[in-house]
Design an enzyme around this catalytic site. Sequence first.
Site, PDB file in Angstrom:
ATOM      1  N   GLY A 104       0.824  -1.214   0.000  1.00  0.00           N
ATOM      2  CA  GLY A 104       0.000   0.000   0.000  1.00  0.00           C
ATOM      3  C   GLY A 104       0.858   1.264   0.000  1.00  0.00           C
ATOM      4  O   GLY A 104       2.088   1.202   0.023  1.00  0.00           O
ATOM      5  N   MET A 143       1.322   3.544   2.313  1.00  0.00           N
ATOM      6  CA  MET A 143       2.147   3.666   3.516  1.00  0.00           C
ATOM      7  C   MET A 143       3.099   2.484   3.650  1.00  0.00           C
ATOM      8  O   MET A 143       4.264   2.645   4.031  1.00  0.00           O
ATOM      9  CB  MET A 143       1.253   3.767   4.758  1.00  0.00           C
ATOM     10  CG  MET A 143       0.526   5.088   4.884  1.00  0.00           C
ATOM     11  SD  MET A 143       1.643   6.469   5.134  1.00  0.00           S
ATOM     12  CE  MET A 143       2.186   6.159   6.805  1.00  0.00           C
ATOM     13  N   GLY A 174      -0.553   1.852  12.531  1.00  0.00           N
ATOM     14  CA  GLY A 174      -0.876   3.175  11.995  1.00  0.00           C
ATOM     15  C   GLY A 174      -2.272   3.225  11.405  1.00  0.00           C
ATOM     16  O   GLY A 174      -2.813   4.307  11.179  1.00  0.00           O
ATOM     17  N   HIS A 201      -8.070  15.031   3.621  1.00  0.00           N
ATOM     18  CA  HIS A 201      -7.284  13.866   3.205  1.00  0.00           C
ATOM     19  C   HIS A 201      -7.569  13.518   1.745  1.00  0.00           C
ATOM     20  O   HIS A 201      -8.565  13.963   1.176  1.00  0.00           O
ATOM     21  CB  HIS A 201      -7.614  12.655   4.082  1.00  0.00           C
ATOM     22  CG  HIS A 201      -6.946  12.703   5.431  1.00  0.00           C
ATOM     23  ND1 HIS A 201      -7.442  13.432   6.476  1.00  0.00           N
ATOM     24  CD2 HIS A 201      -5.792  12.120   5.891  1.00  0.00           C
ATOM     25  CE1 HIS A 201      -6.648  13.299   7.532  1.00  0.00           C
ATOM     26  NE2 HIS A 201      -5.640  12.509   7.204  1.00  0.00           N
ATOM     27  N   LYS A 215      -9.160   7.646   1.299  1.00  0.00           N
ATOM     28  CA  LYS A 215      -9.145   7.338   2.737  1.00  0.00           C
ATOM     29  C   LYS A 215     -10.472   6.682   3.120  1.00  0.00           C
ATOM     30  O   LYS A 215     -11.550   7.178   2.785  1.00  0.00           O
ATOM     31  CB  LYS A 215      -8.929   8.616   3.546  1.00  0.00           C
ATOM     32  CG  LYS A 215      -8.862   8.365   5.043  1.00  0.00           C
ATOM     33  CD  LYS A 215      -8.356   9.581   5.795  1.00  0.00           C
ATOM     34  CE  LYS A 215      -8.336   9.349   7.292  1.00  0.00           C
ATOM     35  NZ  LYS A 215      -7.527   8.199   7.709  1.00  0.00           N
ATOM     36  N   GLY A 246      -8.420   9.581  12.202  1.00  0.00           N
ATOM     37  CA  GLY A 246      -7.965   9.248  13.558  1.00  0.00           C
ATOM     38  C   GLY A 246      -7.313  10.448  14.231  1.00  0.00           C
ATOM     39  O   GLY A 246      -7.449  10.642  15.448  1.00  0.00           O
ATOM     40  N   THR A 247      -6.618  11.262  13.450  1.00  0.00           N
ATOM     41  CA  THR A 247      -5.972  12.459  14.016  1.00  0.00           C
ATOM     42  C   THR A 247      -7.019  13.441  14.528  1.00  0.00           C
ATOM     43  O   THR A 247      -6.870  14.009  15.616  1.00  0.00           O
ATOM     44  CB  THR A 247      -5.100  13.131  12.933  1.00  0.00           C
ATOM     45  OG1 THR A 247      -4.178  12.169  12.447  1.00  0.00           O
ATOM     46  CG2 THR A 247      -4.349  14.329  13.486  1.00  0.00           C
TER      47      THR A 247
HETATM   48  P1  NAD Z   1      -3.616   1.688   0.996  1.00  0.00           P
HETATM   49  O1  NAD Z   1      -4.990   1.312   0.562  1.00  0.00           O
HETATM   50  O2  NAD Z   1      -2.715   2.361   0.005  1.00  0.00           O
HETATM   51  O3  NAD Z   1      -2.841   0.376   1.514  1.00  0.00           O
HETATM   52  C1  NAD Z   1      -3.428  -0.608   2.301  1.00  0.00           C
HETATM   53  C2  NAD Z   1      -2.824  -1.956   1.866  1.00  0.00           C
HETATM   54  O4  NAD Z   1      -3.283  -2.971   2.769  1.00  0.00           O
HETATM   55  C3  NAD Z   1      -3.260  -2.399   0.461  1.00  0.00           C
HETATM   56  O5  NAD Z   1      -2.107  -2.662  -0.341  1.00  0.00           O
HETATM   57  C4  NAD Z   1      -4.073  -3.666   0.712  1.00  0.00           C
HETATM   58  O6  NAD Z   1      -3.945  -4.628  -0.330  1.00  0.00           O
HETATM   59  C5  NAD Z   1      -3.445  -4.161   2.007  1.00  0.00           C
HETATM   60  N1  NAD Z   1      -4.258  -5.125   2.749  1.00  0.00           N
HETATM   61  C6  NAD Z   1      -5.608  -5.279   2.730  1.00  0.00           C
HETATM   62  N2  NAD Z   1      -5.982  -6.292   3.537  1.00  0.00           N
HETATM   63  C7  NAD Z   1      -4.839  -6.793   4.083  1.00  0.00           C
HETATM   64  C8  NAD Z   1      -4.566  -7.838   5.009  1.00  0.00           C
HETATM   65  N3  NAD Z   1      -5.544  -8.589   5.559  1.00  0.00           N
HETATM   66  N4  NAD Z   1      -3.278  -8.068   5.353  1.00  0.00           N
HETATM   67  C9  NAD Z   1      -2.274  -7.333   4.831  1.00  0.00           C
HETATM   68  N5  NAD Z   1      -2.467  -6.322   3.940  1.00  0.00           N
HETATM   69  C10 NAD Z   1      -3.744  -6.056   3.583  1.00  0.00           C
HETATM   70  O7  NAD Z   1      -3.781   2.591   2.298  1.00  0.00           O
HETATM   71  P2  NAD Z   1      -2.714   3.613   2.929  1.00  0.00           P
HETATM   72  O8  NAD Z   1      -2.912   4.959   2.349  1.00  0.00           O
HETATM   73  O9  NAD Z   1      -1.363   2.993   2.900  1.00  0.00           O
HETATM   74  O10 NAD Z   1      -3.256   3.686   4.443  1.00  0.00           O
HETATM   75  C11 NAD Z   1      -3.340   2.539   5.267  1.00  0.00           C
HETATM   76  C12 NAD Z   1      -3.895   2.922   6.632  1.00  0.00           C
HETATM   77  O11 NAD Z   1      -2.960   3.775   7.302  1.00  0.00           O
HETATM   78  C13 NAD Z   1      -5.218   3.710   6.611  1.00  0.00           C
HETATM   79  O12 NAD Z   1      -6.027   3.306   7.696  1.00  0.00           O
HETATM   80  C14 NAD Z   1      -4.772   5.147   6.803  1.00  0.00           C
HETATM   81  O13 NAD Z   1      -5.782   5.955   7.382  1.00  0.00           O
HETATM   82  C15 NAD Z   1      -3.626   4.944   7.763  1.00  0.00           C
HETATM   83  N6  NAD Z   1      -2.643   6.031   7.835  1.00  0.00           N
HETATM   84  C16 NAD Z   1      -2.153   6.298   9.070  1.00  0.00           C
HETATM   85  C17 NAD Z   1      -1.164   7.242   9.233  1.00  0.00           C
HETATM   86  C18 NAD Z   1      -0.600   7.492  10.608  1.00  0.00           C
HETATM   87  O14 NAD Z   1       0.298   8.338  10.769  1.00  0.00           O
HETATM   88  N7  NAD Z   1      -1.092   6.783  11.634  1.00  0.00           N
HETATM   89  C19 NAD Z   1      -0.675   7.940   8.123  1.00  0.00           C
HETATM   90  C20 NAD Z   1      -1.190   7.637   6.872  1.00  0.00           C
HETATM   91  C21 NAD Z   1      -2.167   6.660   6.742  1.00  0.00           C
END
Ligand code: NAD
Length: 256
Positions: A11, A13, A89, A144, A148, A154-155
């Site tokens: 993904g 992140m 995250g 965002h 999303k 969450g923030t």
């Molecule tokens: P994204 O959709 O680009 O990536 C998510 C990935 O997870 C995808 O590649 C998907 O195939 C994979 N996935 C789905 N089911 C899975 C499973 N069972 N096991 C393993 N992988 C699986 O999303 P993103 O933009 O990378 O964001 C991911 C999460 O992180 C979101 O909840 C987002 O809100 C959060 N986020 C948090 C922060 C932070 O600082 N805490 C920052 C950015 C994003």
Amino acid sequence: MIRVIVTGAAGKMGREVVAAVSAESGMEVVAAVDPLHSGECLDGVTITGDLSEAIAASNPDVLVDFTHPTVVEGNIRVALSAGVDCVVGTTGLPVETLTELAALAPEGTCLFVAPNFAIGAVLMMRFAAEAARFMPHVEIIELHHDRKADAPSGTALRTASLIADARTSVPAAPGRETEIAEGARGALVDNVTIHSVRLPGLVAHQEVLFGGQGQTLSIRHDSIDRTSFMPGVVLAVREVGTQSGLVVGLERLMGE
Ligand code: NAD
């Protein structure tokens, strides 16, 4: 060497996490899991599809999860029950669920969750809580990218909770009863109004807007690139082994 397994590795992140951990000394990516991208190679690691199998095969110390609100709970369950510390995250899990999950963890295992891993966002939340003591009229605007999954972010939820703890009075949120279009006045969380914007081109942004007599105060943070989160993720990977139980917020690891 801290052995790290990354879920959601393919993904937006997850890719940054694999690159950041691989570039850091004292830690290495020993497995990457993303069922939709099984077989792909990332920074020399082949992605697999099953977390339990990957843990058994790679013997990790720490799981880093950036997946989706619908799957993160299952991933945490699998990792904690195997005694693997978790750095999470993924947003959208209620605190009650996190508390339940942490209670399942073997003694000494940690479930670390940060709604935002960017240092600037941590400071923005801290400054907002400080300002709320003196300026209780406040609304949050979070912005965002359009893919999303959860809203509010969450923030924004965490900011509202910190403001609620800091405020000594709670002003009414005016205009709700007379809304012409439903939702125009935003969502009310912990008595703080939150507006969620979703647009292509955005990454992760938040403005906390205070109003007072004849004045406003804006506290704004912008993540303009996902690398903004990586120093925080690397810090959490280093520190999670020294913690136990449920720990929420990057500020808990920032040496204060
Ligand atoms: P994204 O959709 O680009 O990536 C998510 C990935 O997870 C995808 O590649 C998907 O195939 C994979 N996935 C789905 N089911 C899975 C499973 N069972 N096991 C393993 N992988 C699986 O999303 P993103 O933009 O990378 O964001 C991911 C999460 O992180 C979101 O909840 C987002 O809100 C959060 N986020 C948090 C922060 C932070 O600082 N805490 C920052 C950015 C994003």
